[in-house]
Scaffold this active site. Structure first.
Site, PDB file in Angstrom:
ATOM      1  N   LEU A 117       0.740  -1.341  -0.045  1.00  0.00           N
ATOM      2  CA  LEU A 117       0.008  -0.040   0.113  1.00  0.00           C
ATOM      3  C   LEU A 117       0.989   1.186  -0.005  1.00  0.00           C
ATOM      4  O   LEU A 117       0.933   2.010   1.123  1.00  0.00           O
ATOM      5  CB  LEU A 117      -0.822  -0.138   1.285  1.00  0.00           C
ATOM      6  CG  LEU A 117      -2.137   0.776   1.088  1.00  0.00           C
ATOM      7  CD1 LEU A 117      -3.146   0.599  -0.058  1.00  0.00           C
ATOM      8  CD2 LEU A 117      -2.917   0.477   2.417  1.00  0.00           C
ATOM      9  N   HIS A 118       1.584   1.222  -1.081  1.00  0.00           N
ATOM     10  CA  HIS A 118       2.449   2.549  -1.287  1.00  0.00           C
ATOM     11  C   HIS A 118       1.518   3.821  -1.428  1.00  0.00           C
ATOM     12  O   HIS A 118       0.494   3.530  -1.494  1.00  0.00           O
ATOM     13  CB  HIS A 118       3.751   2.301  -2.155  1.00  0.00           C
ATOM     14  CG  HIS A 118       3.211   2.161  -3.541  1.00  0.00           C
ATOM     15  ND1 HIS A 118       3.091   2.989  -4.557  1.00  0.00           N
ATOM     16  CD2 HIS A 118       2.952   0.946  -4.103  1.00  0.00           C
ATOM     17  CE1 HIS A 118       2.558   2.433  -5.743  1.00  0.00           C
ATOM     18  NE2 HIS A 118       2.778   0.901  -5.444  1.00  0.00           N
ATOM     19  N   THR A 119       2.476   4.923  -2.041  1.00  0.00           N
ATOM     20  CA  THR A 119       2.010   6.155  -2.154  1.00  0.00           C
ATOM     21  C   THR A 119       0.506   6.127  -3.084  1.00  0.00           C
ATOM     22  O   THR A 119      -0.257   6.759  -3.076  1.00  0.00           O
ATOM     23  CB  THR A 119       2.764   7.076  -2.510  1.00  0.00           C
ATOM     24  OG1 THR A 119       4.069   7.026  -1.912  1.00  0.00           O
ATOM     25  CG2 THR A 119       2.491   8.594  -2.515  1.00  0.00           C
ATOM     26  N   ALA A 149      -2.246   4.330  -1.721  1.00  0.00           N
ATOM     27  CA  ALA A 149      -2.571   4.864  -0.815  1.00  0.00           C
ATOM     28  C   ALA A 149      -3.706   6.253  -0.967  1.00  0.00           C
ATOM     29  O   ALA A 149      -4.553   6.367  -0.394  1.00  0.00           O
ATOM     30  CB  ALA A 149      -1.628   5.302   0.164  1.00  0.00           C
ATOM     31  N   PHE A 187      11.106   1.239   0.743  1.00  0.00           N
ATOM     32  CA  PHE A 187      10.029   2.005  -0.001  1.00  0.00           C
ATOM     33  C   PHE A 187       9.264   3.115   0.753  1.00  0.00           C
ATOM     34  O   PHE A 187       9.480   4.274   0.688  1.00  0.00           O
ATOM     35  CB  PHE A 187       9.275   1.199  -0.865  1.00  0.00           C
ATOM     36  CG  PHE A 187       8.226   2.067  -1.735  1.00  0.00           C
ATOM     37  CD1 PHE A 187       8.765   2.442  -2.922  1.00  0.00           C
ATOM     38  CD2 PHE A 187       7.037   2.416  -1.175  1.00  0.00           C
ATOM     39  CE1 PHE A 187       7.861   3.009  -3.664  1.00  0.00           C
ATOM     40  CE2 PHE A 187       6.306   3.181  -2.078  1.00  0.00           C
ATOM     41  CZ  PHE A 187       6.672   3.531  -3.232  1.00  0.00           C
TER      42      PHE A 187
END
Lengths: 88, 573
Positions: free
Chosen positions: A14-16, A19, B124
Site C-alpha cells: 500500500l504505497h503512495t 494509498a 520504500f
C-alpha cells in the site's frame, strides 16, 4: 460498525499511489472508516496514517466502517483493493 | 595560520563569523499560547494549508502538462497529505493539551509521522519521508511568513558555509547578512554563483573541509586568491583587514566612473548590465551606465516561490524602467531551465529526475500561453514608463518567434480594446544559445530586431556539460568561436545588432577573442563592470585584425587560450 478482511495484491504494497487512491475513495463516504493492520488501527481517510502502516504486498488487513453509508463504503473499498486500485 | 583552498566563483574578501547552513533545517518559532489565541492560531494554520493546496495545484498542472500522469500523482499524494484530517486533529490536540503554538505543534506532528515512516522495515516507505519534508517545508513557509523566513536563520552578518546552496536559499538571506559564501558543490555558472556576483558577495566553492571550518569563530574568506584563512593574527591579519576595508568601499559603489563607450581607437562599444532583481537596480546610478542588456525575469519567480501574477510583474518591471529612465532595458521572458524551475517549486522528491532536462526557454512558454500572455501584458503595460525591449530565451526554431509575435499582437489588440496604454513598436530579440538555431540565423534575423548570444547555454549545447560544472575552459573552445563568427556574420548581413550576454564576456581573455570576432556589445554582471570597462577602453581594435584568423584556425581550446593570454600581456599587460 461492520468490518471485512481485505488483501493487498499490489506489487509494492500500500504505497503512495494506491494509498492516494484509497484515501480519495474513502473520503467520498460519510461513515467513519478505519484500517487495522498488525494491531494498529488508523483512519482510512488519512494518507499519512496509511503510509505509516507500511502495508507489505500480500498483507491482509481489516477494513471497518461505521455510519450511514457503511455498507456501500466497505463494498466500494473492497472492490478498489481487489482491482489493485486500478493501477496495475 | 592555516589555509584552505577553493575555486573562485565571485571575487572579494571578507572577515567574519561562520554560519553553518545545514540544508533542510527549519527554524520553527516555538512558544506557548493562551486559550484565547487558539482560534486565531488555528485559522492561520488552515490558511497556510489552503495556500499550500493552491500552490500544489499550480505545480500539478505544470507537471501534468509537461511530464506525465506518473509524476502528477506524486503531487496528488502531496495534495491529499497536506490536508490530512488526522494530522490536523493531532495538531489541534497538541495545541489544546500542551499549549504549543501552531508552528511548533505542526512541526512536532510532522516529525512524528516521519519518525514512524523511518521505523518501517521497507526502504520504500522510508523514502516517503522526502514527500513529508516537502509538505512540511511548504506549509511552514506559509505560516512563518515573509519577515521570519524559515530558511536559513541568520541573525548577524556571517560567512555562510554549506554543502551546497540553491538560488532559493540565497534569496531568502537578507543581502547584508551574507558576508560571503563557502560551499563544497557549485560552479561558476550555477545560479547561486550568478546571484553572488550580482550582489557582490565573495564566494568560493570546491572546498572539501567544510566540517573543519565550523569550529572556528572567525575566518577570512579571500575569494580573490581562492583561499580561506584560519587562525590568523598580528600584522598579517592587519594586512588582510586593510584589503577588506578596501573591498567594502568598492562593494558599496559598483562603479564610480562612467562605463566606457568606445575602445582606445574610438570604435563605439556598448557595455550593458545583466540583472536579476529589482533590488539590484536600486544600487545602480543610471548616469554611469548604458542600459540593462539582460533582465532575468525568472528570478522574480524564484524570489516569490511561484509565478507572480500580471500585477506583481507589472509593478516590478515598472520600478526597473522608472529607475533606468531613457536607457534600454532588455527583459528576457521567463527562462525556466530545470534548475530554476526546481528551485522555484522546491520539490526535493523530483530533484534528481532527469526528465526535467528538456524544460525551459520560449518553447516551454509557448506550451503555457497563459503564463507568457500574462508576462507580455505586464511588460507592455510597463512599457510607457521607459525603454522596454523583449528577448526570447533558448530559441530553437524560427517558428517559435513567429508564434510569439502572433501572441504579442493578440495582447496588443486586447490592451487596445481595454483602453490600456502601451508603447508601440517595442523591439523583440532572440537569444542565440542552441545548436539548432545556428542553422536558421538568416530566417531568424528577418523576424527579430536584435540577437543576443547566451554563451553559457551555447557552450552546453555545443560542447556538453552540466551547469554546475566549471565551464570556464569551454569559453576558449574552437566550436564556440566558430559559432560566434557565424552569428556575427549573419547579424552583419541582416544589419541586426548583436550582444554577448553570457558569462564569457566577463572573462578578460575571452573578451579579447569576442572583440576580435567583431563583437562590439556585451552585457555583463555588475561585479565585472569596472574591470571590463577598463579593458575595453584600453583595447585597440586595429591590433586585433589578425587575431580572428588565428583563433578560427586554432584546433584546441588550449591554443586559443594561450593566444588570448599572450595578446593580453603584449597589448594590455
Amino acid at each position: 460498525m461492520i468490518s471485512r478482511e481485505i488483501s493487498i495484491l499490489n506489487k509494492y504494497g500500500l504505497h503512495t499511489r494506491p494509498a492516494t487512491a484509497f484515501v480519495t475513495e474513502a473520503s467520498r463516504f460519510k461513515s467513519e472508516i478505519f484500517l487495522e493492520y498488525k494491531g494498529v488501527r488508523v483512519n482510512a481517510k488519512s494518507i499519512l496514517g496509511l503510509l505509516v502502516l507500511a502495508v507489505e504486498p500480500g498483507a491482509t488487513l481489516t477494513l471497518l466502517a461505521d455510519g450511514p453509508d457503511e455498507e456501500e463504503a466497505i463494498e466500494a473499498l473492497a472492490i478498489l483493493t481487489r482491482n489493485k486500485f486500478n493501477l496495475e | 595560520m592555516k589555509k584552505i583552498k577553493g575555486v573562485r566563483i565571485s571575487p572579494g574578501i571578507v572577515c567574519g563569523p561562520i554560519y553553518y547552513f545545514e540544508k533542510g533545517r527549519l527554524n520553527v518559532p516555538r512558544h506557548f499560547i493562551r486559550a484565547e489565541d487558539f482560534d486565531s492560531e488555528l485559522q492561520r494554520f488552515k490558511q497556510a494549508i489552503q495556500a499550500s493546496v493552491n500552490e500544489l495545484k499550480q505545480v500539478r498542472d505544470l507537471v501534468l502538462d509537461h511530464l506525465d500522469e506518473e509524476h502528477a500523482r506524486i503531487i496528488d499524494a502531496q495534495l491529499i497529505a497536506v490536508q490530512d484530517e488526522e494530522m490536523i486533529k493531532a495538531v489541534e490536540n497538541l495545541m489544546h493539551q500542551e499549549r504549543k503554538n501552531v508552528t511548533w505543534a505542526y512541526y512536532e506532528v510532522m516529525n512524528e509521522y516521519e519518525a514512524l515512516l523511518l521505523k518501517t522495515y521497507s526502504q520504500f516507505f522510508k523514502e516517503r519521508t522526502a514527500d513529508l519534508k516537502d509538505i512540511k517545508k511548504r506549509v511552514l513557509h506559509h505560516m512563518v511568513g515573509e519577515e521570519e523566513t524559515i530558511l536559513p536563520d541568520i541573525n548577524k552578518p556571517s560567512i555562510i558555509v554549506a554543502e551546497k546552496i540553491s538560488p532559493g536559499d540565497l534569496i531568502h538571506i537578507e543581502h547584508n547578512l551574507a558576508l560571503g559564501l563557502i560551499t563544497w558543490e557549485g560552479g561558476f555558472d550555477s545560479h547561486a554563483g550568478i546571484l553572488a556576483r550580482a550582489f557582490r558577495i565573495p564566494y568560493i566553492s570546491n572546498v572539501d573541509l567544510i566540517e573543519e571550518l565550523v569550529s572556528y569563530s572567525e575566518i577570512i574568506l579571500d575569494a580573490d586568491n581562492e583561499e580561506i584563512l584560519l587562525d590568523i593574527s598580528g600584522s598579517l591579519k592587519q594586512e588582510y583587514l586593510t584589503r577588506i576595508t578596501e573591498f567594502q568601499k568598492l562593494r558599496k559603489r559598483i562603479i564610480s566612473a562612467k562605463v566606457a563607450n568606445s575602445t582606445r581607437d574610438k570604435v563605439p562599444y556598448h557595455i550593458y548590465l545583466n540583472v536579476g532583481f529589482v533590488d539590484e537596480v536600486e544600487a545602480i546610478d543610471p548616469q554611469l551606465i548604458q542600459g540593462i542588456g539582460l533582465f532575468r525575469t525568472e528570478f522574480l519567480c524564484i524570489e516569490q516561490n511561484t509565478i507572480p501574477d500580471e500585477e506583481v510583474q507589472f509593478q516590478a518591471y515598472r520600478a526597473v524602467l522608472k529607475k533606468m529612465g531613457h536607457l534600454p532595458v532588455i527583459f528576457r521572458v521567463f527562462d525556466f531551465g530545470r534548475d530554476k524551475l526546481l528551485a522555484m517549486l522546491d520539490l526535493e522528491v523530483i530533484q534528481e529526475d532527469h526528465v526535467f532536462d528538456e524544460w525551459g526557454g520560449i518553447g516551454f512558454l509557448l506550451e503555457n500561453p497563459d503564463i507568457l500572455k500574462a508576462q507580455l501584458r505586464a511588460l507592455l503595460r510597463a512599457s510607457i514608463h521607459g525603454n522596454v525591449k523583449i528577448m526570447l530565451p533558448l530559441v530553437m526554431f524560427t517558428d517559435e518567434v513567429r508564434q510569439t509575435i502572433e501572441l504579442l499582437h493578440e495582447v496588443q489588440r486586447e490592451l487596445q480594446e481595454q483602453g490600456i496604454p502601451f508603447r508601440k513598436g517595442i523591439e523583440l530579440g532572440a537569444m542565440i544559445e542552441t545548436s539548432s538555431i545556428l542553422e536558421q540565423l538568416d530566417g531568424l534575423a528577418d523576424l527579430v530586431d536584435f540577437f543576443s548570444i547566451g554563451t553559457n547555454d551555447l557552450a552546453l549545447y555545443l560542447i556538453g556539460s552540466g551547469r554546475t560544472v566549471d565551464l570556464t575552459r569551454n569559453y576558449y573552445h574552437p566550436k564556440i568561436f566558430n559559432a560566434i563568427n557565424l552569428i556575427v556574420s549573419a547579424a552583419k548581413r541582416a544589419n541586426v545588432p548583436v550582444t554577448v550576454c553570457g558569462e564569457m564576456a566577463s572573462d578578460p581573455y575571452a573578451l579579447i577573442g569576442l572583440t576580435a570576432m567583431g563583437i562590439r556589445s556585451v552585457s555583463i554582471s555588475t561585479s565585472a563592470l569596472a574591470e571590463i570597462s577598463k579593458e575595453i577602453s584600453a583595447l585597440d581594435t586595429k591590433m586585433l585584425e589578425n587575431l580572428a584568423d588565428l583563433i578560427l584556425s586554432a584546433d584546441s581550446a588550449a591554443t586559443i587560450y594561450s593566444l588570448l593570454v599572450q595578446f593580453h600581456q603584449d597589448c594590455l599587460g
